[in-house]
Motif scaffolding. Structure first.
Motif, PDB file in Angstrom:
ATOM      1  N   PHE A   1      -8.516   4.091   0.635  1.00 45.97           N
ATOM      2  CA  PHE A   1      -7.749   3.950   1.874  1.00 45.97           C
ATOM      3  C   PHE A   1      -6.298   4.372   1.667  1.00 45.97           C
ATOM      4  N   GLY A   2      -5.683   3.886   0.597  1.00 49.02           N
ATOM      5  CA  GLY A   2      -4.292   4.222   0.336  1.00 49.02           C
ATOM      6  C   GLY A   2      -4.091   5.695   0.059  1.00 49.02           C
ATOM      7  N   LEU A   3      -5.014   6.301  -0.671  1.00 54.16           N
ATOM      8  CA  LEU A   3      -4.908   7.726  -0.965  1.00 54.16           C
ATOM      9  C   LEU A   3      -5.074   8.568   0.294  1.00 54.16           C
ATOM     10  N   GLU A   4      -6.061   8.217   1.114  1.00 55.56           N
ATOM     11  CA  GLU A   4      -6.327   9.029   2.298  1.00 55.56           C
ATOM     12  C   GLU A   4      -5.187   8.952   3.306  1.00 55.56           C
ATOM     13  N   ARG A   5      -4.494   7.833   3.405  1.00 55.66           N
ATOM     14  CA  ARG A   5      -3.421   7.714   4.390  1.00 55.66           C
ATOM     15  C   ARG A   5      -2.084   8.222   3.879  1.00 55.66           C
ATOM     16  N   SER A   6      -1.982   8.457   2.566  1.00 53.73           N
ATOM     17  CA  SER A   6      -0.713   8.906   2.015  1.00 53.73           C
ATOM     18  C   SER A   6      -0.404  10.332   2.454  1.00 53.73           C
ATOM     19  N   THR A   7       0.851  10.561   2.809  1.00 54.35           N
ATOM     20  CA  THR A   7       1.301  11.899   3.205  1.00 54.35           C
ATOM     21  C   THR A   7       2.309  12.473   2.216  1.00 54.35           C
ATOM     22  N   THR A   8       2.514  11.771   1.107  1.00 56.16           N
ATOM     23  CA  THR A   8       3.557  12.182   0.163  1.00 56.16           C
ATOM     24  C   THR A   8       3.016  12.668  -1.175  1.00 56.16           C
ATOM     25  N   LEU A   9       1.722  12.597  -1.371  1.00 57.00           N
ATOM     26  CA  LEU A   9       1.141  13.000  -2.649  1.00 57.00           C
ATOM     27  C   LEU A   9       0.929  14.511  -2.701  1.00 57.00           C
ATOM     28  N   THR A  10       1.045  15.083  -3.894  1.00 57.13           N
ATOM     29  CA  THR A  10       0.692  16.478  -4.102  1.00 57.13           C
ATOM     30  C   THR A  10      -0.782  16.666  -3.756  1.00 57.13           C
ATOM     31  N   PRO A  11      -1.141  17.644  -2.934  1.00 53.86           N
ATOM     32  CA  PRO A  11      -2.531  17.769  -2.472  1.00 53.86           C
ATOM     33  C   PRO A  11      -3.563  17.801  -3.594  1.00 53.86           C
ATOM     34  N   ALA A  12      -3.304  18.550  -4.651  1.00 52.11           N
ATOM     35  CA  ALA A  12      -4.273  18.628  -5.750  1.00 52.11           C
ATOM     36  C   ALA A  12      -4.435  17.282  -6.437  1.00 52.11           C
ATOM     37  N   VAL A  13      -3.330  16.569  -6.604  1.00 50.54           N
ATOM     38  CA  VAL A  13      -3.389  15.240  -7.222  1.00 50.54           C
ATOM     39  C   VAL A  13      -4.149  14.283  -6.315  1.00 50.54           C
ATOM     40  N   LYS A  14      -3.878  14.344  -5.036  1.00 51.03           N
ATOM     41  CA  LYS A  14      -4.555  13.470  -4.077  1.00 51.03           C
ATOM     42  C   LYS A  14      -6.061  13.703  -4.108  1.00 51.03           C
ATOM     43  N   ASP A  15      -6.486  14.966  -4.112  1.00 54.54           N
ATOM     44  CA  ASP A  15      -7.912  15.266  -4.160  1.00 54.54           C
ATOM     45  C   ASP A  15      -8.547  14.722  -5.433  1.00 54.54           C
ATOM     46  N   GLN A  16      -7.884  14.942  -6.570  1.00 54.11           N
ATOM     47  CA  GLN A  16      -8.458  14.474  -7.825  1.00 54.11           C
ATOM     48  C   GLN A  16      -8.587  12.956  -7.838  1.00 54.11           C
ATOM     49  N   LEU A  17      -7.563  12.253  -7.416  1.00 53.37           N
ATOM     50  CA  LEU A  17      -7.602  10.799  -7.431  1.00 53.37           C
ATOM     51  C   LEU A  17      -8.651  10.261  -6.464  1.00 53.37           C
TER      52      LEU A  17
ATOM     53  N   LEU B   1       0.819  -1.199   0.000  1.00 53.07           N
ATOM     54  CA  LEU B   1       0.000   0.000   0.000  1.00 53.07           C
ATOM     55  C   LEU B   1       0.861   1.260   0.000  1.00 53.07           C
ATOM     56  N   ASP B   2       1.886   1.276   0.809  1.00 56.14           N
ATOM     57  CA  ASP B   2       2.744   2.456   0.859  1.00 56.14           C
ATOM     58  C   ASP B   2       3.421   2.698  -0.487  1.00 56.14           C
ATOM     59  N   ASP B   3       3.899   1.629  -1.110  1.00 57.11           N
ATOM     60  CA  ASP B   3       4.553   1.776  -2.401  1.00 57.11           C
ATOM     61  C   ASP B   3       3.588   2.276  -3.466  1.00 57.11           C
ATOM     62  N   ALA B   4       2.357   1.739  -3.441  1.00 57.24           N
ATOM     63  CA  ALA B   4       1.387   2.096  -4.475  1.00 57.24           C
ATOM     64  C   ALA B   4       0.991   3.562  -4.413  1.00 57.24           C
ATOM     65  N   PHE B   5       1.048   4.160  -3.223  1.00 55.54           N
ATOM     66  CA  PHE B   5       0.576   5.533  -3.066  1.00 55.54           C
ATOM     67  C   PHE B   5       1.675   6.473  -2.565  1.00 55.54           C
ATOM     68  N   ARG B   6       2.906   6.120  -2.872  1.00 56.87           N
ATOM     69  CA  ARG B   6       4.031   6.949  -2.433  1.00 56.87           C
ATOM     70  C   ARG B   6       4.225   8.161  -3.342  1.00 56.87           C
ATOM     71  N   THR B   7       4.041   7.969  -4.655  1.00 52.49           N
ATOM     72  CA  THR B   7       4.277   9.055  -5.610  1.00 52.49           C
ATOM     73  C   THR B   7       3.009   9.360  -6.390  1.00 52.49           C
ATOM     74  N   ASP B   8       2.959  10.568  -6.943  1.00 56.15           N
ATOM     75  CA  ASP B   8       1.809  10.941  -7.771  1.00 56.15           C
ATOM     76  C   ASP B   8       1.634   9.966  -8.931  1.00 56.15           C
ATOM     77  N   ALA B   9       2.737   9.569  -9.558  1.00 57.84           N
ATOM     78  CA  ALA B   9       2.663   8.703 -10.734  1.00 57.84           C
ATOM     79  C   ALA B   9       2.122   7.325 -10.380  1.00 57.84           C
ATOM     80  N   SER B  10       2.621   6.734  -9.282  1.00 55.34           N
ATOM     81  CA  SER B  10       2.164   5.392  -8.930  1.00 55.34           C
ATOM     82  C   SER B  10       0.712   5.416  -8.463  1.00 55.34           C
ATOM     83  N   ALA B  11       0.337   6.433  -7.706  1.00 57.41           N
ATOM     84  CA  ALA B  11      -1.056   6.539  -7.258  1.00 57.41           C
ATOM     85  C   ALA B  11      -1.990   6.752  -8.442  1.00 57.41           C
ATOM     86  N   ARG B  12      -1.561   7.563  -9.389  1.00 61.26           N
ATOM     87  CA  ARG B  12      -2.361   7.804 -10.583  1.00 61.26           C
ATOM     88  C   ARG B  12      -2.575   6.497 -11.356  1.00 61.26           C
ATOM     89  N   SER B  13      -1.542   5.687 -11.449  1.00 58.35           N
ATOM     90  CA  SER B  13      -1.650   4.425 -12.167  1.00 58.35           C
ATOM     91  C   SER B  13      -2.651   3.482 -11.504  1.00 58.35           C
TER      92      SER B  13
END
Length: 457
Positions: free
Chosen positions: A121-137, A39-51
């Motif tokens: 769940f992964g998006l909400e707990r992530s602290t490393t995503l760009t806020p705008a990207v996190k909201d959109q995803l 889970l941490d790996d999947a939502f660590r970066t904007d690119a991986s979370a987007r995928s």
């Protein structure tokens, strides 16, 4: 990874979607959780979370065709011309609780629910995503969960409401059915949050990811289904006032560049499930065609409805006439068509129905006439009563949405018109047929599940 994502968006999405997949054997029993590292790996970066979120779109494509075909056969907007015994149960409204297609549909919808829950769940707990990207995803994931539950609750009635991730609830054995009203409450909450988080501008090309207007459009449908006329009108108006959309001619409104599209799911070659299924070579009968009664219900005088001309094609095979559905024009090779999920015509007809139920008959007529004008028809009579106008809207919805995503089936159910319309033409019709059975295989696995009326044996 980023380079691969940019060049091979669908391959990356499929791989990312598989990160969240868990066992499908028991779709409302919660299995072992994914690992913390995954889970941490999947939502660590904007690119991986987007995928990961793009993977939700990919996994949702298969449900578009099956929900369309099954519900169309159950209603009166698809005629089944083949001989598969399981599919004939839909066409004859004689579903058994052991029907494998019903079980597979339940499973695929709940697998998408599980994946969206894990993504949220992964998006909400992530602290490393760009806020705008996190909201959109988050908005995209919640839209997908709401859309999936909207189909589950309309197909099966009360259904288990699973909104937590595997990591949060892995110790629970199974889930009971939740009253439909509570499921709708969750759907509305998800879409309201999605609407607040999503941008107006589309990400990427071809409107293949949801934006704010897509959330508003689906909310309009949900409120229509709940008979909340004021909110249905308000949400539809938001979309209809947007300048991005229009009503192109019926010859081209199903292309992936059509400005009628509010949201569509992309595919690799521009060929849709619908084009590939509804269109066949000259001497081959399509598995699904428009029934004679629906075809003959289109207006032909003083002008012919252009939807009849452009969205159907009569063909004769072995001396029998069939009416192929040709909304999508490309059946093989490469093309320019994606799977359209939301389009502007629906918003006009949602607002028309909402206005008619609020006794704004002139406003309702104006919205219906926008659709009729696009079809080359004259406007409705200004002397129609409220009842007559609502009947006209029902007919317009049949002519506009036949063979699309279960609209006709859900319309007959939500307006309590299914028995009146279908019992004269369906020999085996029973009032309980408005719901599909809960798959017996799932009941055997989960003692907390109960069966829908009419399917107990």
């Amino acid at each position: 990874m980023k380079t691969i994502f940019n060049k091979h968006i669908f391959s990356a999405a499929i791989l990312a979607g598989s990160l969240l997949s868990t066992s499908c054997e028991k779709f409302v029993e919660l299995g072992a959780p994914p690992t913390q590292v995954l889970l941490d790996d999947a939502f660590r970066t904007d690119a991986s979370a987007r995928s990961v979120v793009l993977g939700l779109y990919v996994s949702g494509i298969g449900n578009l065709g099956t929900t369309t075909f099954y519900s169309g056969m159950a209603a009166d907007d698809l005629q089944y011309n083949a001989a598969d015994a399981g599919l004939l149960e839909f066409a004859n409204n004689g579903l058994l609780n052991t029907n494998s297609f019903v079980n597979n549909l339940w499973g695929s919808l709940y697998q998408l629910v599980k994946n969206t829950n894990n993504a949220i769940f992964g998006l909400e707990r992530s602290t490393t995503l760009t806020p705008a990207v996190k909201d959109q995803l988050l908005g995209e994931a919640k839209f997908m969960r709401a859309y999936t539950y909207l189909y589950l609750v309309n197909l099966y009635g009360d259904v288990p409401l699973h909104v937590l991730s595997d990591l949060e609830v892995f110790d629970q054995a199974s889930l009971a059915r939740t009253p439909a009203d509570q499921v709708y409450t969750q759907i509305i909450a998800d879409l309201t949050d999605a609407e607040s988080k999503l941008p107006t501008a589309y990400e990427g090309t071809f409107r293949a990811r949801v934006n704010k207007h897509a959330a508003s459009a689906l909310l309009a449908r949900v409120y229509l289904y709940r008979n909340d006329w004021e909110k249905a009108e308000s949400q539809a108006t938001k979309v209809l006032q947007a300048t991005e959309y229009g009503l192109p001619a019926t010859t081209s409104n199903f292309t992936n560049t059509s400005n009628e599209v509010i949201f569509q799911i992309a595919n690799l070659n521009g060929v849709t499930t619908f084009g590939a299924t509804y269109i066949t070579v000259a001497n081959v009968i399509p598995a699904y065609t428009l029934p004679d009664a629906a075809y003959n219900s289109f207006e032909t005088t003083p002008t012919v409805d252009s939807r009849k001309t452009n969205w159907t094609a009569p063909k004769t095979v072995s001396g029998k006439a069939y009416y192929a559905i040709t909304k999508y024009k490309v059946s093989s090779g490469t093309g320019n068509e994606y799977h359209i999920v939301l389009r502007l015509a629906e918003q006009y007809l949602i607002r028309a129905e909402a206005r008619a139920n609020r006794n704004n008959l002139s406003g309702a007529k104006e919205d219906v006439d926008a659709i009729r004008t696009r079809a080359g028809l004259a406007g409705l009579s200004a002397s129609l009563t409220q009842t007559q106008l609502l009947t006209a809207i029902e007919t317009e919805r049949l002519h506009e949405f036949f063979g699309e995503l279960g609209h006709r089936w859900f319309d007959l159910k939500r307006t309590n018109r299914a028995t009146a319309v279908l019992s004269p033409i369906k020999a085996n019709w029973q009032a309980t047929d408005v719901l599909f059975p809960i798959p017996n295989a799932q009941i055997l696995l989960n003692n907390n599940l109960t069966q829908n009326a009419g399917y107990e044996n």
